[in-house]
Design a protein around this motif. Structure first.
Motif, PDB file in Angstrom:
ATOM      1  N   THR A  13       2.136  45.663  -6.892  1.00 58.92           N
ATOM      2  CA  THR A  13       3.261  46.669  -6.203  1.00 58.92           C
ATOM      3  C   THR A  13       2.715  46.851  -5.007  1.00 58.92           C
ATOM      4  N   GLU A  14       3.532  47.453  -4.052  1.00 58.49           N
ATOM      5  CA  GLU A  14       3.093  48.144  -2.822  1.00 58.49           C
ATOM      6  C   GLU A  14       4.228  49.530  -2.737  1.00 58.49           C
ATOM      7  N   THR A  15       3.564  50.370  -1.964  1.00 57.69           N
ATOM      8  CA  THR A  15       4.490  51.750  -1.805  1.00 57.69           C
ATOM      9  C   THR A  15       4.917  51.785  -0.378  1.00 57.69           C
ATOM     10  N   VAL A  16       6.094  51.881  -0.099  1.00 60.93           N
ATOM     11  CA  VAL A  16       6.687  52.032   1.406  1.00 60.93           C
ATOM     12  C   VAL A  16       7.470  53.319   1.234  1.00 60.93           C
ATOM     13  N   SER A  17       7.775  53.503   2.792  1.00 59.59           N
ATOM     14  CA  SER A  17       8.744  54.490   3.111  1.00 59.59           C
ATOM     15  C   SER A  17      10.143  54.049   3.082  1.00 59.59           C
ATOM     16  N   VAL A  18      10.989  54.893   2.827  1.00 60.14           N
ATOM     17  CA  VAL A  18      12.492  54.581   2.972  1.00 60.14           C
ATOM     18  C   VAL A  18      12.787  54.362   4.213  1.00 60.14           C
ATOM     19  N   ASN A  19      13.952  53.837   4.575  1.00 58.76           N
ATOM     20  CA  ASN A  19      14.392  53.563   6.031  1.00 58.76           C
ATOM     21  C   ASN A  19      14.965  54.861   6.373  1.00 58.76           C
ATOM     22  N   ALA A  20      14.245  55.664   7.525  1.00 60.66           N
ATOM     23  CA  ALA A  20      14.733  57.018   7.888  1.00 60.66           C
ATOM     24  C   ALA A  20      15.673  56.737   9.101  1.00 60.66           C
ATOM     25  N   TYR A  21      15.933  55.338   9.589  1.00 60.14           N
ATOM     26  CA  TYR A  21      16.726  55.286  10.796  1.00 60.14           C
ATOM     27  C   TYR A  21      17.867  54.480  10.800  1.00 60.14           C
ATOM     28  N   GLY A  22      18.369  54.155   9.451  1.00 55.26           N
ATOM     29  CA  GLY A  22      19.538  53.370   9.468  1.00 55.26           C
ATOM     30  C   GLY A  22      19.611  52.764   7.988  1.00 55.26           C
ATOM     31  N   ASP A  23      21.018  52.319   7.768  1.00 58.25           N
ATOM     32  CA  ASP A  23      21.248  51.539   6.503  1.00 58.25           C
ATOM     33  C   ASP A  23      21.491  50.092   6.646  1.00 58.25           C
ATOM     34  N   ILE A  24      21.492  49.181   5.669  1.00 58.26           N
ATOM     35  CA  ILE A  24      21.918  47.634   6.037  1.00 58.26           C
ATOM     36  C   ILE A  24      23.106  47.472   5.276  1.00 58.26           C
TER      37      ILE A  24
ATOM     38  N   ASN B 121      23.698  50.237  10.141  1.00 52.82           N
ATOM     39  CA  ASN B 121      24.191  51.413  10.741  1.00 52.82           C
ATOM     40  C   ASN B 121      23.264  52.412  11.119  1.00 52.82           C
ATOM     41  N   ARG B 122      22.931  52.733  12.363  1.00 51.88           N
ATOM     42  CA  ARG B 122      22.011  53.536  12.827  1.00 51.88           C
ATOM     43  C   ARG B 122      22.180  55.091  12.310  1.00 51.88           C
ATOM     44  N   PHE B 123      21.377  55.817  11.799  1.00 52.09           N
ATOM     45  CA  PHE B 123      21.717  57.095  11.725  1.00 52.09           C
ATOM     46  C   PHE B 123      21.825  58.007  12.943  1.00 52.09           C
ATOM     47  N   PRO B 124      22.318  59.262  12.880  1.00 44.98           N
ATOM     48  CA  PRO B 124      22.316  60.050  14.298  1.00 44.98           C
ATOM     49  C   PRO B 124      20.710  60.492  14.406  1.00 44.98           C
ATOM     50  N   ASN B 125      20.463  60.397  15.998  1.00 48.58           N
ATOM     51  CA  ASN B 125      19.125  60.617  16.575  1.00 48.58           C
ATOM     52  C   ASN B 125      18.100  59.886  16.274  1.00 48.58           C
ATOM     53  N   ALA B 126      18.334  58.614  15.676  1.00 49.64           N
ATOM     54  CA  ALA B 126      17.537  57.440  15.386  1.00 49.64           C
ATOM     55  C   ALA B 126      16.977  56.891  16.782  1.00 49.64           C
ATOM     56  N   PRO B 127      15.738  56.659  16.848  1.00 48.97           N
ATOM     57  CA  PRO B 127      15.292  55.928  18.085  1.00 48.97           C
ATOM     58  C   PRO B 127      15.947  54.617  18.217  1.00 48.97           C
ATOM     59  N   ALA B 128      15.811  53.752  19.404  1.00 51.05           N
ATOM     60  CA  ALA B 128      16.138  52.667  19.606  1.00 51.05           C
ATOM     61  C   ALA B 128      15.423  51.611  18.328  1.00 51.05           C
TER      62      ALA B 128
ATOM     63  N   GLY C 260      25.237  47.746  19.231  1.00 60.23           N
ATOM     64  CA  GLY C 260      26.620  48.368  19.244  1.00 60.23           C
ATOM     65  C   GLY C 260      26.185  49.905  19.354  1.00 60.23           C
ATOM     66  N   SER C 261      27.463  50.746  19.589  1.00 61.09           N
ATOM     67  CA  SER C 261      27.055  52.004  19.881  1.00 61.09           C
ATOM     68  C   SER C 261      26.707  52.737  18.746  1.00 61.09           C
ATOM     69  N   SER C 262      26.746  52.415  17.704  1.00 61.23           N
ATOM     70  CA  SER C 262      26.244  52.959  16.187  1.00 61.23           C
ATOM     71  C   SER C 262      25.822  51.879  15.423  1.00 61.23           C
ATOM     72  N   THR C 263      26.423  50.658  15.440  1.00 62.49           N
ATOM     73  CA  THR C 263      25.959  49.702  14.415  1.00 62.49           C
ATOM     74  C   THR C 263      25.531  48.435  15.285  1.00 62.49           C
TER      75      THR C 263
END
Length: 744
Positions: free
Chosen positions: A437-448, A484-491, A509-512
């Motif tokens: 197993t490995e431990t990873v952070s969830v994606n804080a910048y967008g969903d797929i 789909n990028r979350f608000p205030n996400a970096p590039a 895209g502007s948000s996606t």
């Protein structure tokens, strides 16, 4: 009549040419009426003929391979009467010239249905807007008012295409027994006269199906969704029902305490209820979509999750063996390949050490396992171990290994008779595989999410603790993922770790962001998503060669069996199985053996599931040309009597996996209450066994979404780890020269 309909009518009439006469319109189609094969209806000035049993599927919307055959333009429409219950004593209407009221005493042999062409997978329709919960106040006081999310715009007046109805399985207990010897039997010849056709009792007694929720995000009921503070929550839900079609407009938000402005754990619940009328079912079947939402503040920490790593390097073939006597040892140098991990990580926790036993050292054997750093010689693990099932060396505790570092695994044999272990084919190395197993952070910048136009599967991590995966083909056909990028996400920016395996084209895209992926050669690599110079998410790209698989289908009737829809369900069942395998880069074609006659009731019980009688048409050679196809798919009736049973019946298979040679079989016992889609679901499960898959035994919340679950299945598919097994089996059988499999 509005202008659109007038223009349509003018075009239709002008297309008939001078002197042409349109056919009379049949009785108008009704959404609640049951139609069977050869029934003819009219809809919007066209006649349509049913290919098999249907109810609620709109003529003209089911496509070339769907249930309705377009017969062309017609004249005056006959009004459709108000539907009434179908009397049990009246035969189902047909379009034949023979009187339906009078049974034919000596009909000719049942005609062999024409094989259904392999349908081309169609694009998933654009989902209709889903009710989005309005945030409610939370018990925690706050000076900041909770904003109400912007309402999703209502759909326009233009009708959206009806989503393809997904078959809904009901509970099916299956087994995969090895073939056993059966009593010798002379096959029974078909009777000289077929019994007179009788009322088809199929669907008067058929169990209703539950509606099915679909989320373009890939979310399933019971899943946990992670959102940073301020991100919008939109599951993009639609709903369909086998009997009623599109039910998106009936989705109801049952409850929600979601507040996307405050960190915390929340619950959002949706439901949809069909129109089934039954005192037993209390007025309808209800499907639920319950989602757990974790809202977090990235500035205060990002949640982590554990991912399984099934293999730390590509699977190696076994060849030859090494034998050990007490006091001897065998070693293997390994390196944990960071590229094999679902997400790049500095360390993995190994909890599985696999070897392959070639000679048993006896019950008193003693084995010791030692692991050391190759560069420093530091011993990082050392303990006595046991060899379970000839494949697994037990660990006293998880073993922490750094990625991209070399380690020496040494198996020391301390006591026992001569012990053997497999080597890597063409090498002196010990065959060894590690998992962990490995431990990873969830994606804080967008969903797929997977684009609705994709033809091949996307797995957002359905199997317990698994990462995201996308299937691609070596044909180079484009498949698309949306970020789909979350608000205030970096590039965000994107890379493919091994560009020789797959290519990537990014359309921001502007948000996606739109990511177009193409397979280049068979293999695996990672699509990596970067933010602030760090990989924040990854999708495993699995590229396979496109496979062609030929199956046969037969219905095996007992002598004198009553004529029911089971004898003519072949087109619907084979189309269902073909659709079920298409998203996995597999094109299924069929050999239709029609209806065969055989007395499978060897023990006199009248139950085909008794003493494995259901497999006797295969083991006694009644199914023709068994070795000419990958697998022989067939059905028999559950009972010789009219006793009722579960609509799903029972299924089983013979032969499984890459090492089994043909012939193979996948079969089930069915009832007249069995819907063709339920039969297709059960038989897809059994063909999965032929392809090397075991039952999906995990008790996680997504188990009903897997074809290989042995219980209830709803809108199932195959998970990413199963894609590998399926294609490995087919590649092995192509190499072995089996008929019925190939590259398309």
């Amino acid at each position: 009549m509005n202008m659109f309909k007038q223009a349509t009518l003018a075009v239709l009439l002008s297309g008939m040419g001078a002197g042409a006469m349109a056919a009379n319109c049949a009785q108008g189609w009704n959404s609640t009426t049951i139609y069977v094969a050869q029934n003819v209806v009219s809809y919007q000035l066209k006649n349509y003929e049913a290919k098999w049993w249907t109810r609620g599927e709109v003529p003209g919307t089911t496509g070339q391979w769907g249930v309705w055959k377009d017969l062309g333009v017609c004249g005056t429409v006959t009004a459709s009467p108000v539907p009434t219950a179908v009397p049990t004593s009246t035969p189902a209407p047909t379009a034949t010239s023979k009187p339906t009221a009078t049974p034919v005493p000596t009909p000719t042999a049942t005609p062999k249905p024409t094989a259904t062409p392999v349908p081309t997978p169609t694009a998933t329709p654009k989902p209709t807007a889903t009710p989005i919960p309005t945030p409610t106040a939370t018990p925690k006081p706050t000076a900041t008012p909770i904003p109400t999310p912007t309402a999703t715009p209502n759909p326009t007046a233009t009708p959206a295409p009806t989503p393809t109805v997904t078959p809904v399985p009901t509970a099916t207990a299956t087994a995969t027994p090895a073939p056993t010897a059966t009593p010798a039997l002379v096959p029974t010849a078909a009777p000289s006269s077929t019994p007179a056709p009788t009322q088809d009792p199929a669907f008067a007694k058929q169990t209703n199906h539950y509606p099915i929720f679909h989320s373009t995000k890939g979310w399933l009921t019971g899943n946990t969704v992670y959102l940073p503070v301020g991100a919008a929550f939109d599951p993009k839900l639609t709903a369909t029902d086998l009997e009623e079609g599109d039910m998106t407009g009936k989705i109801k938000l049952e409850s929600s305490n979601l507040n996307t402005q405050l960190p915390g754990s929340y619950s959002v619940k949706y439901s949809v209820k069909d129109g089934w009328v039954s005192s037993v079912d209390n007025g309808g079947f209800i499907a639920n979509m319950d989602l757990n939402v974790q809202v977090f503040d990235p500035l205060q920490g990002i949640p982590t999750r554990t991912l399984n790593v099934d293999a730390l390097w590509p699977l190696e073939s076994q060849g030859g063996s090494v034998t050990l006597t007490p006091g001897q040892s065998v070693s293997r140098t390994i390196k944990v390949d960071r590229a094999m991990l679902p997400m790049p990580a500095a360390m993995v926790q190994v909890n599985k050490v696999q070897v392959k036993e070639t000679a048993w050292g006896g019950s008193t054997r003693q084995i010791y396992l030692q692991v050391s750093r190759k560069d420093t010689g530091e011993v990082v693990y050392g303990a006595a171990t046991t060899l379970n099932s000839g494949t697994t060396l037990t660990l006293a505790s998880p073993l922490a290994l750094l990625t991209d570092k070399e380690y020496v695994f040494t198996v020391r044999y301390d006591a026992g008779s001569t012990q053997g272990f497999a080597r890597v084919a063409g090498s002196s190395d010990l065959w060894l595989q590690l998992g962990g197993t490995e431990t990873v952070s969830v994606n804080a910048y967008g969903d797929i999410e997977s684009d609705h136009s994709n033809l091949l599967a996307y797995d957002p991590g359905y199997s317990l603790n698994s990462g995201k995966s996308k299937l691609l083909s070596t044909t180079g056909a484009d498949e698309t993922l949306l970020v789909n990028r979350f608000p205030n996400a970096p590039a965000l920016y994107y890379t493919v770790e091994n560009p020789a395996v797959a290519s990537l084209l990014v359309t921001p895209g502007s948000s996606t962001d739109r990511l177009t992926l193409s397979g280049l050669q068979a293999g695996e690599t990672n699509l990596q998503i970067w933010a602030n110079g760090v990989v924040v998410d990854a999708v495993r790209l699995i590229v396979t060669r496109p496979k062609a698989v030929r199956l046969s289908y037969s219905y095996v009737a007992f002598p004198g069996e009553q004529i029911t829809h089971l004898m003519s369900d072949n087109a619907a069942i084979t189309a269902s199985i073909t659709r079920n395998y298409a998203p996995y880069n597999i094109a299924v074609s069929w050999v239709d053996n029609g209806v065969l006659t055989f007395n499978w009731n060897l023990d006199g019980s009248g139950d085909s599931a008794s003493n494995r009688q259901q497999e006797t048409p295969f083991t006694h050679g009644i199914i023709p040309n068994q070795s000419a196809v990958f697998s022989n798919v067939f059905m028999v009736r559950r009972y010789t009597s009219t006793s009722p049973c579960s609509p799903t019946g029972s299924g089983s298979s013979l032969k499984s996996g890459a090492n089994d040679m043909p012939p193979r079989a996948a079969f089930r016992s069915a009832c007249t209450s069995s819907h063709p889609e339920d039969s297709g679901m059960t038989l897809s499960h059994e063909v999965g066994h032929n392809l090397g898959l075991s039952h999906y035994a995990s008790a996680d919340v997504n188990s009903m979404a897997n074809f290989m679950t042995s219980g209830v299945r709803r809108d199932p598919g195959f998970f990413a780890y199963q894609w590998r097994t399926i294609h490995n089996t087919l590649e092995a059988r192509i190499t072995a020269g089996d008929p019925g499999v190939g590259i398309r």
